[in-house]
Motif scaffolding. Structure first.
Motif, mmCIF file in Angstrom:
data_model
loop_
_atom_site.group_PDB
_atom_site.id
_atom_site.type_symbol
_atom_site.label_atom_id
_atom_site.label_comp_id
_atom_site.label_asym_id
_atom_site.label_seq_id
_atom_site.Cartn_x
_atom_site.Cartn_y
_atom_site.Cartn_z
ATOM 1 N N THR A 222 38.502 42.293 18.931
ATOM 2 C CA THR A 222 38.439 41.125 20.264
ATOM 3 C C THR A 222 39.721 40.755 20.471
ATOM 4 O O THR A 222 40.191 40.391 19.373
ATOM 5 C CB THR A 222 37.360 40.112 19.796
ATOM 6 N N VAL A 223 40.347 41.176 21.345
ATOM 7 C CA VAL A 223 41.599 40.584 21.604
ATOM 8 C C VAL A 223 41.595 39.306 22.577
ATOM 9 O O VAL A 223 40.517 39.391 23.448
ATOM 10 C CB VAL A 223 42.646 41.663 22.281
ATOM 11 N N ALA A 224 42.602 38.803 22.997
ATOM 12 C CA ALA A 224 42.787 37.617 23.849
ATOM 13 C C ALA A 224 42.492 38.101 25.175
ATOM 14 O O ALA A 224 41.521 37.977 25.968
ATOM 15 C CB ALA A 224 44.109 36.684 23.823
ATOM 16 N N ASP A 225 43.328 39.212 25.599
ATOM 17 C CA ASP A 225 43.244 39.593 26.880
ATOM 18 C C ASP A 225 43.191 41.263 26.975
ATOM 19 O O ASP A 225 44.351 41.805 26.612
ATOM 20 C CB ASP A 225 44.340 39.319 27.944
ATOM 21 N N ALA A 226 42.364 41.754 27.199
ATOM 22 C CA ALA A 226 42.070 43.203 27.051
ATOM 23 C C ALA A 226 42.748 44.209 28.136
ATOM 24 O O ALA A 226 43.565 45.375 27.911
ATOM 25 C CB ALA A 226 40.774 43.908 26.869
ATOM 26 N N ASP A 227 42.868 43.711 29.302
ATOM 27 C CA ASP A 227 43.205 44.632 30.442
ATOM 28 C C ASP A 227 44.616 44.740 30.330
ATOM 29 O O ASP A 227 45.118 46.149 30.555
ATOM 30 C CB ASP A 227 42.961 44.006 31.714
ATOM 31 N N THR A 228 45.456 43.773 29.964
ATOM 32 C CA THR A 228 46.856 44.135 30.054
ATOM 33 C C THR A 228 47.464 43.992 28.564
ATOM 34 O O THR A 228 48.138 43.200 28.222
ATOM 35 C CB THR A 228 47.463 42.913 30.911
ATOM 36 N N ALA B 273 49.051 36.520 19.867
ATOM 37 C CA ALA B 273 49.378 38.067 20.448
ATOM 38 C C ALA B 273 50.171 38.571 19.460
ATOM 39 O O ALA B 273 49.935 39.614 18.998
ATOM 40 C CB ALA B 273 50.109 38.024 21.748
ATOM 41 N N GLU B 274 51.015 37.789 18.710
ATOM 42 C CA GLU B 274 51.880 38.522 17.847
ATOM 43 C C GLU B 274 51.063 38.951 16.564
ATOM 44 O O GLU B 274 51.222 39.982 15.788
ATOM 45 C CB GLU B 274 53.062 37.395 17.327
ATOM 46 N N ARG B 275 50.126 38.014 16.023
ATOM 47 C CA ARG B 275 49.151 38.422 15.131
ATOM 48 C C ARG B 275 48.311 39.677 15.251
ATOM 49 O O ARG B 275 47.580 40.380 14.581
ATOM 50 C CB ARG B 275 48.380 37.204 14.634
ATOM 51 N N LEU C 54 36.123 47.643 21.883
ATOM 52 C CA LEU C 54 36.304 46.364 21.710
ATOM 53 C C LEU C 54 35.130 45.376 21.777
ATOM 54 O O LEU C 54 34.026 46.236 22.202
ATOM 55 C CB LEU C 54 37.080 46.030 23.128
ATOM 56 N N MET C 55 35.129 44.269 21.380
ATOM 57 C CA MET C 55 33.777 43.468 21.453
ATOM 58 C C MET C 55 34.178 42.305 22.160
ATOM 59 O O MET C 55 35.282 41.754 21.937
ATOM 60 C CB MET C 55 33.343 43.277 20.200
ATOM 61 N N HIS C 56 33.378 41.837 23.155
ATOM 62 C CA HIS C 56 33.447 40.671 24.116
ATOM 63 C C HIS C 56 34.582 40.702 25.098
ATOM 64 O O HIS C 56 34.524 39.788 25.780
ATOM 65 C CB HIS C 56 33.407 39.490 22.858
ATOM 66 N N ASN C 57 35.351 41.696 24.751
ATOM 67 C CA ASN C 57 36.335 42.004 26.044
ATOM 68 C C ASN C 57 35.715 42.548 27.145
ATOM 69 O O ASN C 57 35.317 43.615 26.923
ATOM 70 C CB ASN C 57 37.507 42.598 25.520
ATOM 71 N N ASP C 58 35.491 41.866 28.209
ATOM 72 C CA ASP C 58 34.585 42.453 29.354
ATOM 73 C C ASP C 58 35.509 43.101 30.150
ATOM 74 O O ASP C 58 35.962 42.544 31.410
ATOM 75 C CB ASP C 58 34.088 41.202 29.880
#
Lengths: 355, 355
Positions: free
Chosen positions: A123-129, A102-104, A145-149
């Motif tokens: 593409t992030v770990a968790d897009a919603d929050t 997250a920091e990166r 975003l890519m792959h963040n569903d």
DNA sequence: TTGAAAGCGCTAACAA
DNA sequence: TTGTTAGCGCTTTCAA
């Protein structure tokens, strides 16, 4: 050092404004002048410094790309698609990877904003929050975003829930009852959650009980003994494994082989990603495929349309997934006939809805 | 819009010069002033625009990376290594891929020069005879090659000739006589040539006759019938294949399987790259490994040292390769005992020189 | 310790 | 059609 527009102007005997126009709006300058300027440009091997333009507040023609890692071909393929279009359209790509940290992620986005990219593909770990995405929504730059569903933000992805559901139904249709889902340790992503939800739904609809995802550290390239025990011991051992990605599936397969379990005779395996490479395995890995290259291309086009202010598509863009059946899935013959028959029917029926 | 240094100055009640100093040389400003400026920076969420800096000074903190493709994990891994160090040292990466196309190589280098990158890390198709690299040598920016195995230019690579030689000797030591080298269609690269030369040398030193490399289009993911015929028919068919990369080796293995040839019983296979993934095959692929991540890191450090004017190492930097023996190589039992014994001796003797 | 001002390379009013 | 000029955001003399 490197020649500037001034040098060209001096060499050609015109003002820098004329040189600038000769470069950016050739039709507005006298053909003779144009020729002389071009001569000078060639003679000095002048190339306009984009920094000057960019500073001026013009378009930077820079797009930032933020990816978790390139070690997973999924993302490398997305990037390949993006790069193809970017190069063709004269954009430059600035790349940063985050290792799911997250920091990166924060740092990458900050850096890219500071560099005044015109847009961001990530593409992030968790897009919603993700507070940073809220910030981007608030004061730019535009992003996709890519792959963040997620339905909440501009994105290009497959329907992970549906895809996992389709895959697990297929396993059920082959007569499997005890199906376990295995996930990487970085399971805190939105995708992982949705895939597990899809698995759970498919199980429940078949009257089966879903289990929590079993976490596996697949960077170790080795299956932990405790995990292996879970997979192999007892009469209630699973007959099929749904792995949250192909790399994980490959590691698991090796672990099983070493434990003298045969795939698919003793254990069926279903992956997620549909990597070209995993199809070269023996037996070829059954897997739910995502069109990574297309996802990259689609994200690019989506971003360009947004930048141009003419995007008309949906916020969340869902691309079709594929279901690659393969040698790693065997039918279970020992299931009670009644249950098996109905499972197959259900599977086929739902299979027809696949893209 | 985004706040500038001017806004900060106004907000803090000091001149822009002071703000600039507060950011870049905090020790030269009065602590009280410093505090007030920092307050203003926080209040406005100011981030210095690198474009201003870049235009002013020569330091863009931008490094260009030019790679053939990201579809091959070899390059993705190199990039991963580079990115790691770049991020840690506050540099940004501008990425362009070329698909091994000379025109795209030219375009990428031009674009990156125009963008005033401080340095370039690249892999080109053929480094020795590359006019653009001569240009770079002449008037910058500084660059370092990866995987281009040349003595003439700054580079980081394994010794492809030696590596191939080691690998083929190992095959010979296992009793193989009829060894064929398979290469991708993009075989015109410097690496491909050197690998073939290494193969040829190993063969000749063992009193065997090297054959020209057999070209295989492995993007087709399918082995052409003519190639398959070449590999399977007649008593003079090869017993071992040296594939110029792992992806190719995997495609070949599948082709052989379909033709009902067993690996390694009927055909031994040696790859080149040592991809982590190819070790997960069944049987695990024997392969000559290159330390891709390290190559990326080394290239970065080498480039940084050159930019700092303090590079003391050799022009061409050779990193050790590894020889991963694996399940895809079988010993040949039917060779005459005398010849076989000597081949093994020779192989062991040379094997000792491996890193 | 701080400020005024010049200038990095370029574009775009505005004038000529 | 061409030139003059004023910035874009920043760093860095040079003065105060």
């Amino acid at each position: 050092m490197t020649p500037t527009i001034k040098d060209v102007a001096a060499h050609a005997g015109f003002s820098i404004a004329t040189v600038s126009r000769a470069i950016n709006a050739p039709h507005t300058v006298n053909p003779v002048t144009l020729a002389r300027v071009r001569e000078a440009i060639d003679a000095l091997k002048f190339r306009p410094n984009p920094l000057g333009r960019q500073l001026r507040g013009e378009r930077t023609r820079l797009i930032g790309v933020v990816l978790p890692t390139l070690a997973n071909p999924v993302f490398a393929e997305c990037l390949q698609g993006i790069d193809e279009l970017a190069a063709a359209q004269g954009f430059r790509l600035m790349l940063m990877t985050t290792q799911y940290d997250a920091e990166r992620e924060r740092h990458a986005i900050e850096t890219l904003r500071a560099q005044r990219v015109e847009g961001l593909i990530l593409t992030v770990a968790d897009a919603d929050t993700h507070p940073l995405l809220d910030e981007l929504d608030a004061d730019g730059p535009l992003y996709v975003l890519m792959h963040n569903d997620t339905k909440r933000r501009p994105s290009v992805s497959v329907d992970n829930h549906q895809a996992a559901c389709d895959g697990v139904r297929m396993l059920i249709a082959h007569g499997h009852r005890r199906i376990l889902m295995l996930a990487g340790t970085l399971a805190a992503s939105d995708r992982a959650r949705q895939r597990h939800a899809g698995y759970a739904l498919a199980m429940q609809q078949a009257g089966l009980t879903p289990a929590p995802a079993l976490e596996v550290d697949f960077n170790a390239q080795e299956l932990a003994p405790s995990v292996l025990a879970h997979l192999t011991s007892g009469p209630a051992r699973p007959t099929a494994l749904f792995c949250s990605n192909d790399l994980l599936a490959m590691v698991v397969m090796r672990g099983l082989r070493r434990a003298r379990l045969r795939v698919p005779q003793d254990m069926s395996i279903l992956g997620f990603d549909g990597l070209a490479m995993s199809e070269l395995l023996a037996p070829p890995l059954a897997s739910i495929g995502t069109p990574n290259r297309d996802i990259g291309c689609e994200a690019w086009q989506c971003l360009m349309a947004r930048i141009g202010g003419q995007y008309a598509g949906p916020l969340a863009n869902t691309l079709p997934h594929t279901l690659r059946t393969g040698g790693t899935i065997a039918a279970i013959a020992h299931a009670p006939l009644g249950a098996r028959g109905s499972a197959i029917d259900r599977g086929l029926e739902l299979g027809g809805a696949l893209s």
